[in-house]
Design a protein around this motif. Structure first.
Motif, PDB file in Angstrom:
ATOM      1  N   TYR A 149      -3.438   2.313  -3.544  1.00 29.83           N
ATOM      2  CA  TYR A 149      -2.910   3.662  -3.449  1.00 29.83           C
ATOM      3  C   TYR A 149      -3.940   4.568  -2.788  1.00 29.83           C
ATOM      4  O   TYR A 149      -5.095   4.603  -3.179  1.00 29.83           O
ATOM      5  CB  TYR A 149      -2.551   4.210  -4.835  1.00 29.83           C
ATOM      6  N   PHE A 150      -3.490   5.261  -1.774  1.00 28.32           N
ATOM      7  CA  PHE A 150      -4.378   6.178  -1.071  1.00 28.32           C
ATOM      8  C   PHE A 150      -3.854   7.589  -1.268  1.00 28.32           C
ATOM      9  O   PHE A 150      -2.691   7.863  -0.959  1.00 28.32           O
ATOM     10  CB  PHE A 150      -4.391   5.875   0.435  1.00 28.32           C
ATOM     11  N   GLU A 151      -4.699   8.454  -1.794  1.00 32.88           N
ATOM     12  CA  GLU A 151      -4.286   9.855  -1.938  1.00 32.88           C
ATOM     13  C   GLU A 151      -4.088  10.437  -0.544  1.00 32.88           C
ATOM     14  O   GLU A 151      -3.140  11.133  -0.261  1.00 32.88           O
ATOM     15  CB  GLU A 151      -5.352  10.633  -2.714  1.00 32.88           C
ATOM     16  N   ASP A 152      -5.004  10.094   0.330  1.00 36.01           N
ATOM     17  CA  ASP A 152      -4.894  10.505   1.731  1.00 36.01           C
ATOM     18  C   ASP A 152      -5.758   9.585   2.578  1.00 36.01           C
ATOM     19  O   ASP A 152      -6.409   8.696   2.061  1.00 36.01           O
ATOM     20  CB  ASP A 152      -5.314  11.960   1.904  1.00 36.01           C
ATOM     21  N   GLY A 153      -5.748   9.792   3.868  1.00 36.03           N
ATOM     22  CA  GLY A 153      -6.572   8.962   4.752  1.00 36.03           C
ATOM     23  C   GLY A 153      -5.827   7.739   5.241  1.00 36.03           C
ATOM     24  O   GLY A 153      -4.725   7.457   4.806  1.00 36.03           O
ATOM     25  N   ALA A 160       0.846  -1.196   0.000  1.00 31.06           N
ATOM     26  CA  ALA A 160       0.000   0.000   0.000  1.00 31.06           C
ATOM     27  C   ALA A 160       0.874   1.235   0.000  1.00 31.06           C
ATOM     28  O   ALA A 160       1.952   1.236   0.607  1.00 31.06           O
ATOM     29  CB  ALA A 160      -0.914  -0.003   1.215  1.00 31.06           C
ATOM     30  N   LEU A 161       0.405   2.247  -0.688  1.00 28.64           N
ATOM     31  CA  LEU A 161       1.192   3.484  -0.761  1.00 28.64           C
ATOM     32  C   LEU A 161       0.285   4.673  -0.480  1.00 28.64           C
ATOM     33  O   LEU A 161      -0.822   4.756  -1.009  1.00 28.64           O
ATOM     34  CB  LEU A 161       1.817   3.616  -2.155  1.00 28.64           C
ATOM     35  N   LYS A 162       0.780   5.551   0.355  1.00 27.40           N
ATOM     36  CA  LYS A 162       0.035   6.736   0.723  1.00 27.40           C
ATOM     37  C   LYS A 162       0.993   7.913   0.600  1.00 27.40           C
ATOM     38  O   LYS A 162       2.194   7.711   0.456  1.00 27.40           O
ATOM     39  CB  LYS A 162      -0.434   6.581   2.176  1.00 27.40           C
ATOM     40  N   LYS A 163       0.458   9.108   0.700  1.00 27.37           N
ATOM     41  CA  LYS A 163       1.310  10.286   0.548  1.00 27.37           C
ATOM     42  C   LYS A 163       2.470  10.266   1.552  1.00 27.37           C
ATOM     43  O   LYS A 163       3.589  10.623   1.218  1.00 27.37           O
ATOM     44  CB  LYS A 163       0.459  11.540   0.745  1.00 27.37           C
ATOM     45  N   ASP A 164       2.191   9.836   2.783  1.00 30.49           N
ATOM     46  CA  ASP A 164       3.241   9.866   3.789  1.00 30.49           C
ATOM     47  C   ASP A 164       3.536   8.514   4.427  1.00 30.49           C
ATOM     48  O   ASP A 164       4.187   8.454   5.465  1.00 30.49           O
ATOM     49  CB  ASP A 164       2.941  10.923   4.862  1.00 30.49           C
TER      50      ASP A 164
END
Lengths: 281, 124
Positions: free
Chosen positions: B118-122, A14-18
């Motif tokens: 893929y998560f933009e946010d959250g 999984a990849l997220k902004k941070d």
């Protein structure tokens, strides 16, 4: 070289902004641990390192504020462009090895509101008040509603200072760490028996399996213990401070490892070429 | 350090601030040596130890950090007669570097494939 059974494999979950979850497999614990250690302590970022305070009439002392400023994560996407101050030709600091951030907040006394207790007169000085000289290096805050609080001020107080942000690594000070945390797990079912759980009565009841257990086959109670087994799947999760993308932290960590090895090779070459020749090899 | 070095000469060795040195007196023959890596720790020491032990010509490879407040690591290598400790060290550095390249390549390939959540946010 032979890659030892095809070499390490990477699978991103999984990849997220941070943050990023990934599985590193088909390699030794020492390599996975090196990656973890470098991500935590040796990936360079920018952080405030020097603070020149001109005026401070707030309730916090100068050093208290300087320390708080140092902890603010600064965006470091472009950190490779900046030199370490120790490698720079300048005497103290210059635009090649530093970024200046200034802060000036003065809370004026409003005599009309002064005696009205319903009006909140507290001014919150936050990371948004820092003015950077370089747009690529600025306090990390995507959420403008929740910036990082530096100090609270009442009417009449003033804070004026200049910060110098420098490039550094967390080996020197944790403020330079690009990550808030790196989680690292292998063998979630404890097949290798590397973990010894402290229990009162029942291990299964008191210690549930971790979330990573879904990636592996559950333990077979009839299977004999394999004392030759070694860990080979490492579940990692990197959470960054927002100063860099998590995938960049991991990739940068591997290039840093290569740089270290390359540096050793050059040094080894200089030191021992003569010695080995003397031996006739 | 040549084997003919006397005890006296070893005692007079100046403190070297270089990145790699051989600990005086540890290279009694070219097949064995203790390398002193300046400014390195478990990060490199353990991974290098593992990669060295993977080499068939290596009889012994191990590392230690002699003192926690000194930033140096000692790495001991003993090899068979077919090679030398220094050559083995070079091979070890090369091999570990290749492993790093491989991880970078697979990582980038995996990112390009994009077969992950893929998560933009959250939250996850």
């Amino acid at each position: 070289m032979d890659m030892y059974n095809g070499g390490p494999e990477v699978s991103i979950r999984a990849l997220k902004k941070d943050s990023m979850k990934f599985v590193l497999s088909n390699t030794d614990l020492s390599v996975a641990n090196a990656l973890r250690r470098i991500m935590i302590a040796e990936v360079p970022t920018m952080a405030i390192d020097m603070v020149e305070i001109e005026t401070n009439s707030t309730v916090l002392t100068d050093e208290f504020i300087a320390h708080r400023l140092g902890m603010i994560p600064l965006s470091s996407f472009d950190v490779d462009r900046i030199q370490y101050t120790r490698d720079c030709t300048c005497t103290l600091y210059c635009p090649n090895c530093s970024v200046e951030l200034t802060l000036h907040v003065k809370v004026n006394v409003d005599y009309d509101d002064m005696n009205d207790p319903t009006i909140d007169k507290t001014r919150q000085v936050t990371s948004l008040d820092l003015v950077t000289s370089d747009e690529s290096v600025k306090p990390v805050s995507d959420d403008r509603a929740h910036p990082i609080l530096i100090v609270k001020m009442r009417p009449g107080q003033e804070l004026k200072l200049k910060c110098v942000a420098k490039k550094g690594v967390a080996k020197e000070h944790a403020k330079w760490s690009p990550v808030y945390g790196v989680s690292f797990e292998y063998d979630p079912y404890n097949k290798l028996r590397h973990s010894h759980y402290w229990i009162e009565e029942d291990e299964k009841l008191e210690w549930g399996v971790s979330a990573n257990a879904v990636e592996e086959a559950p333990i077979d109670p009839n299977e004999p213990f394999d004392y030759n087994a070694k860990p080979d799947r490492y579940y990692m999760e990197v959470e960054t401070s927002g100063c860099m993308k998590p995938e960049d932290v991991a990739l940068r960590a591997m290039t840093i490892m290569q740089d270290k090895l390359g540096g050793l090779q050059i040094k080894l070459d200089d030191e021992f070429k003569e010695d080995t020749q003397r031996w006739g090899y | 350090m040549p084997a003919t070095a006397t005890r006296m000469e070893e005692d007079n060795v100046e403190v070297d601030t270089g990145k790699v040195t051989i600990v005086p007196g540890t290279m009694t023959e070219p097949q064995c040596a203790t390398f002193c890596l300046q400014d390195e720790d478990h990060t490199l020491g353990n991974a290098l130890r593992w990669v060295l032990m993977k080499n068939r010509e290596v009889d012994f490879a191990s590392y230690s950090i002699p003192h926690p407040s000194e930033t140096r690591t000692n790495l001991r290598i003993q090899t068979s007669d077919k090679t030398t400790a220094v050559d083995t060290m070079f091979k070890g550095l090369d091999d570990l570097s290749d492993i790093c390249s491989h991880v970078i390549q697979t990582f980038q390939a995996e990112l390009a494939k994009g077969e992950f959540e893929y998560f933009e946010d959250g939250a996850f």
